[in-house]
Design a protein around this motif. Sequence first.
Motif, PDB file in Angstrom:
ATOM      1  N   PRO A 229      51.445  16.767  67.549  1.00 41.29           N
ATOM      2  CA  PRO A 229      50.539  17.690  66.837  1.00 41.29           C
ATOM      3  C   PRO A 229      51.007  18.001  65.451  1.00 41.29           C
ATOM      4  CG  PRO A 229      50.972  18.292  69.213  1.00 41.29           C
ATOM      5  CD  PRO A 229      51.911  16.880  68.635  1.00 41.29           C
ATOM      6  N   GLN A 230      52.338  18.299  65.255  1.00 40.48           N
ATOM      7  CA  GLN A 230      52.569  18.617  64.104  1.00 40.48           C
ATOM      8  C   GLN A 230      52.309  18.003  62.621  1.00 40.48           C
ATOM      9  OE1 GLN A 230      54.659  18.123  66.502  1.00 40.48           O
ATOM     10  NE2 GLN A 230      56.787  17.701  65.791  1.00 40.48           N
ATOM     11  N   PHE A 231      52.114  16.407  63.102  1.00 40.47           N
ATOM     12  CA  PHE A 231      51.996  15.406  62.212  1.00 40.47           C
ATOM     13  C   PHE A 231      50.459  14.969  61.909  1.00 40.47           C
ATOM     14  CE2 PHE A 231      56.490  14.839  63.053  1.00 40.47           C
ATOM     15  CZ  PHE A 231      57.163  14.477  61.838  1.00 40.47           C
ATOM     16  N   GLN A 232      49.545  15.739  62.467  1.00 43.91           N
ATOM     17  CA  GLN A 232      48.142  15.218  62.375  1.00 43.91           C
ATOM     18  C   GLN A 232      47.453  15.828  61.187  1.00 43.91           C
ATOM     19  OE1 GLN A 232      46.384  15.760  66.511  1.00 43.91           O
ATOM     20  NE2 GLN A 232      47.881  14.375  67.365  1.00 43.91           N
ATOM     21  N   ASP A 233      46.935  14.971  60.581  1.00 45.75           N
ATOM     22  CA  ASP A 233      45.929  15.363  59.509  1.00 45.75           C
ATOM     23  C   ASP A 233      46.071  16.825  58.737  1.00 45.75           C
ATOM     24  OD1 ASP A 233      44.460  13.196  60.480  1.00 45.75           O
ATOM     25  OD2 ASP A 233      43.348  14.381  62.061  1.00 45.75           O
ATOM     26  N   GLU A 234      45.379  17.708  58.753  1.00 45.31           N
ATOM     27  CA  GLU A 234      45.318  18.712  57.915  1.00 45.31           C
ATOM     28  C   GLU A 234      46.564  19.625  58.348  1.00 45.31           C
ATOM     29  OE1 GLU A 234      43.674  19.660  55.342  1.00 45.31           O
ATOM     30  OE2 GLU A 234      42.879  17.676  55.426  1.00 45.31           O
ATOM     31  N   THR A 235      47.020  19.686  59.686  1.00 46.38           N
ATOM     32  CA  THR A 235      48.182  20.259  60.414  1.00 46.38           C
ATOM     33  C   THR A 235      49.396  19.871  59.595  1.00 46.38           C
ATOM     34  OG1 THR A 235      47.351  20.696  62.249  1.00 46.38           O
ATOM     35  CG2 THR A 235      49.431  20.823  62.099  1.00 46.38           C
ATOM     36  N   TYR A 236      49.403  18.471  59.297  1.00 48.77           N
ATOM     37  CA  TYR A 236      50.727  17.960  58.735  1.00 48.77           C
ATOM     38  C   TYR A 236      50.693  18.110  57.046  1.00 48.77           C
ATOM     39  CZ  TYR A 236      53.455  14.311  56.513  1.00 48.77           C
ATOM     40  OH  TYR A 236      54.369  13.659  55.661  1.00 48.77           O
ATOM     41  N   LEU A 237      49.564  18.512  56.621  1.00 52.03           N
ATOM     42  CA  LEU A 237      49.621  18.782  55.185  1.00 52.03           C
ATOM     43  C   LEU A 237      49.909  20.262  54.905  1.00 52.03           C
ATOM     44  CD1 LEU A 237      46.414  16.722  53.756  1.00 52.03           C
ATOM     45  CD2 LEU A 237      48.800  16.041  53.487  1.00 52.03           C
ATOM     46  N   ARG A 238      49.491  20.980  55.780  1.00 52.55           N
ATOM     47  CA  ARG A 238      50.024  22.344  55.771  1.00 52.55           C
ATOM     48  C   ARG A 238      51.544  22.685  56.236  1.00 52.55           C
ATOM     49  NH1 ARG A 238      44.977  23.251  58.565  1.00 52.55           N
ATOM     50  NH2 ARG A 238      46.311  23.534  60.552  1.00 52.55           N
ATOM     51  N   ASN A 239      51.814  21.841  57.120  1.00 50.55           N
ATOM     52  CA  ASN A 239      53.505  21.917  57.370  1.00 50.55           C
ATOM     53  C   ASN A 239      54.168  21.383  56.182  1.00 50.55           C
ATOM     54  OD1 ASN A 239      53.000  22.924  59.914  1.00 50.55           O
ATOM     55  ND2 ASN A 239      53.001  20.839  60.818  1.00 50.55           N
ATOM     56  N   VAL A 240      53.876  20.312  55.417  1.00 45.66           N
ATOM     57  CA  VAL A 240      54.723  20.063  54.198  1.00 45.66           C
ATOM     58  C   VAL A 240      54.539  20.973  53.165  1.00 45.66           C
ATOM     59  CG1 VAL A 240      54.548  18.424  52.308  1.00 45.66           C
ATOM     60  CG2 VAL A 240      54.339  17.621  54.647  1.00 45.66           C
ATOM     61  N   GLU A 241      53.218  21.595  52.901  1.00 51.64           N
ATOM     62  CA  GLU A 241      53.552  22.589  52.047  1.00 51.64           C
ATOM     63  C   GLU A 241      54.220  24.075  52.374  1.00 51.64           C
ATOM     64  OE1 GLU A 241      49.254  23.906  51.839  1.00 51.64           O
ATOM     65  OE2 GLU A 241      48.687  22.201  50.714  1.00 51.64           O
ATOM     66  N   LYS A 242      54.372  24.310  53.548  1.00 50.39           N
ATOM     67  CA  LYS A 242      55.300  25.187  54.005  1.00 50.39           C
ATOM     68  C   LYS A 242      56.612  24.897  53.907  1.00 50.39           C
ATOM     69  CE  LYS A 242      52.238  27.200  57.939  1.00 50.39           C
ATOM     70  NZ  LYS A 242      52.393  27.041  59.184  1.00 50.39           N
ATOM     71  N   VAL A 243      57.076  23.637  54.063  1.00 44.70           N
ATOM     72  CA  VAL A 243      58.556  23.224  54.102  1.00 44.70           C
ATOM     73  C   VAL A 243      58.847  23.520  52.348  1.00 44.70           C
ATOM     74  CG1 VAL A 243      60.026  21.237  54.044  1.00 44.70           C
ATOM     75  CG2 VAL A 243      58.428  21.716  56.001  1.00 44.70           C
ATOM     76  N   GLU A 244      58.054  23.219  51.476  1.00 46.49           N
ATOM     77  CA  GLU A 244      58.174  23.463  50.072  1.00 46.49           C
ATOM     78  C   GLU A 244      58.938  24.794  49.711  1.00 46.49           C
ATOM     79  OE1 GLU A 244      58.331  21.681  47.529  1.00 46.49           O
ATOM     80  OE2 GLU A 244      57.764  19.890  48.950  1.00 46.49           O
ATOM     81  N   TYR A 245      58.843  25.850  50.746  1.00 40.11           N
ATOM     82  CA  TYR A 245      59.229  27.203  50.429  1.00 40.11           C
ATOM     83  C   TYR A 245      60.923  27.000  50.736  1.00 40.11           C
ATOM     84  CZ  TYR A 245      54.872  29.300  49.557  1.00 40.11           C
ATOM     85  OH  TYR A 245      53.535  29.721  48.971  1.00 40.11           O
ATOM     86  N   LEU A 246      61.052  26.312  51.824  1.00 43.03           N
ATOM     87  CA  LEU A 246      62.348  25.957  52.180  1.00 43.03           C
ATOM     88  C   LEU A 246      63.019  25.264  51.201  1.00 43.03           C
ATOM     89  CD1 LEU A 246      61.623  24.677  55.915  1.00 43.03           C
ATOM     90  CD2 LEU A 246      62.360  27.041  55.212  1.00 43.03           C
ATOM     91  N   HIS A 247      62.533  24.423  50.376  1.00 41.48           N
ATOM     92  CA  HIS A 247      63.198  23.732  49.365  1.00 41.48           C
ATOM     93  C   HIS A 247      63.705  24.511  48.417  1.00 41.48           C
ATOM     94  CE1 HIS A 247      62.851  19.313  50.196  1.00 41.48           C
ATOM     95  NE2 HIS A 247      61.855  19.549  50.752  1.00 41.48           N
ATOM     96  N   LYS A 248      62.742  25.704  47.989  1.00 43.42           N
ATOM     97  CA  LYS A 248      63.071  26.580  47.161  1.00 43.42           C
ATOM     98  C   LYS A 248      64.417  27.523  47.382  1.00 43.42           C
ATOM     99  CE  LYS A 248      58.339  27.031  45.268  1.00 43.42           C
ATOM    100  NZ  LYS A 248      57.132  27.821  45.382  1.00 43.42           N
ATOM    101  N   ILE A 249      64.455  27.912  48.682  1.00 42.95           N
ATOM    102  CA  ILE A 249      65.561  28.595  49.123  1.00 42.95           C
ATOM    103  C   ILE A 249      66.656  27.857  49.151  1.00 42.95           C
ATOM    104  CG2 ILE A 249      66.525  29.885  51.192  1.00 42.95           C
ATOM    105  CD1 ILE A 249      63.653  30.664  51.994  1.00 42.95           C
ATOM    106  N   ALA A 250      66.597  26.527  49.617  1.00 41.71           N
ATOM    107  CA  ALA A 250      67.875  25.606  49.561  1.00 41.71           C
ATOM    108  C   ALA A 250      68.287  25.393  48.105  1.00 41.71           C
ATOM    109  CB  ALA A 250      67.313  24.133  50.336  1.00 41.71           C
TER     110      ALA A 250
END
Length: 311
Positions: A229-250
């Motif tokens: 489910p977390q890799f499907q279509d728009e859900t996947y793209l939204r999840n990748v965008e969210k992870v960008e915030y983790l990159h900034k903190i990291a």
Amino acid sequence: MANKVELGNTGISIHPVGLGANKIGYENEETNTEYGGKIITQAMNQGLNFIDTAFMYGHGLSEEIIGKTLKENGFRNDAVLATKGSHRYEGGQMVHDNTPSFLYKAMDDSLKRLQTDVIDLFYIHFPDDDTPKYEAVGALQRMREAGKIRAIGVSNFSMDQLKEANQDGYLDVVQGNYNLLERSAEKDLFPYLLENGISFVPYFPFASGLLAGKYTKDTILSDRQKKRPQFQDETYLRNVEKVEYLHKIADKHGVAPAHVVLAYYLTLDPVDAVIPGARNREQVTDNLKAVEVNLTADDIQLIENVFPVQA
């Protein structure tokens, strides 16, 4: 090196970053024992003492490798071993069995494979359909009284099953699916665990690598990944965008997103330890960087804003 912490109310002292040993029994090479042994040895030499395994990790092979390595290197007294049982074969099919008689056998078999007289933490890996859960946990309590285990856990239990299992107050640890993309445990499970002094150990901490920052919007996904489910279509793209915030903190802390994720989990009240896996010795050392990350209040707030608890 991080200070040890107590696992729930067990009196067992652990490093907050443990080792999930599910991969150790899955290397399809003749050097399997050597491969797994090197990972275990690296972990122990680095001060990582909490090792999480199960019969199903290579159908006993992970346990055998761990037991052999700890014995040969004199590490057993320094290690905290957690293992799990519930699987057995019936007519060529794998089924779950929580009956006391089966759990006694599973326990004895694990003791032999781990080459030890006592298992620090034994989990019922999955519930079965028929055994009353308090009877199953009661069997583990009798094993504890006999000195064969030190702490009692369950994994993959629903809330109702968990409450039934803990009706006598014997449970010490619950292991379950939890990550920043799957936070439903915080609604009902976490309050219950805190009220009853039970520790929580999350598995799937990186949501199949998504939260570790391994993917971008241009990553070509496999057919197997696309089914999740977390890799499907728009859900996947939204999840990748969210992870960008983790990159900034990291980037701010000079670590990787995976370290930020593990560090965040360790700020949660029921969580005393995380158990990331490792495919080689370098990954063991890398996982330990999580305890060096001191997240600020702003970091934590940002993570919780980007990855809210689902309604």
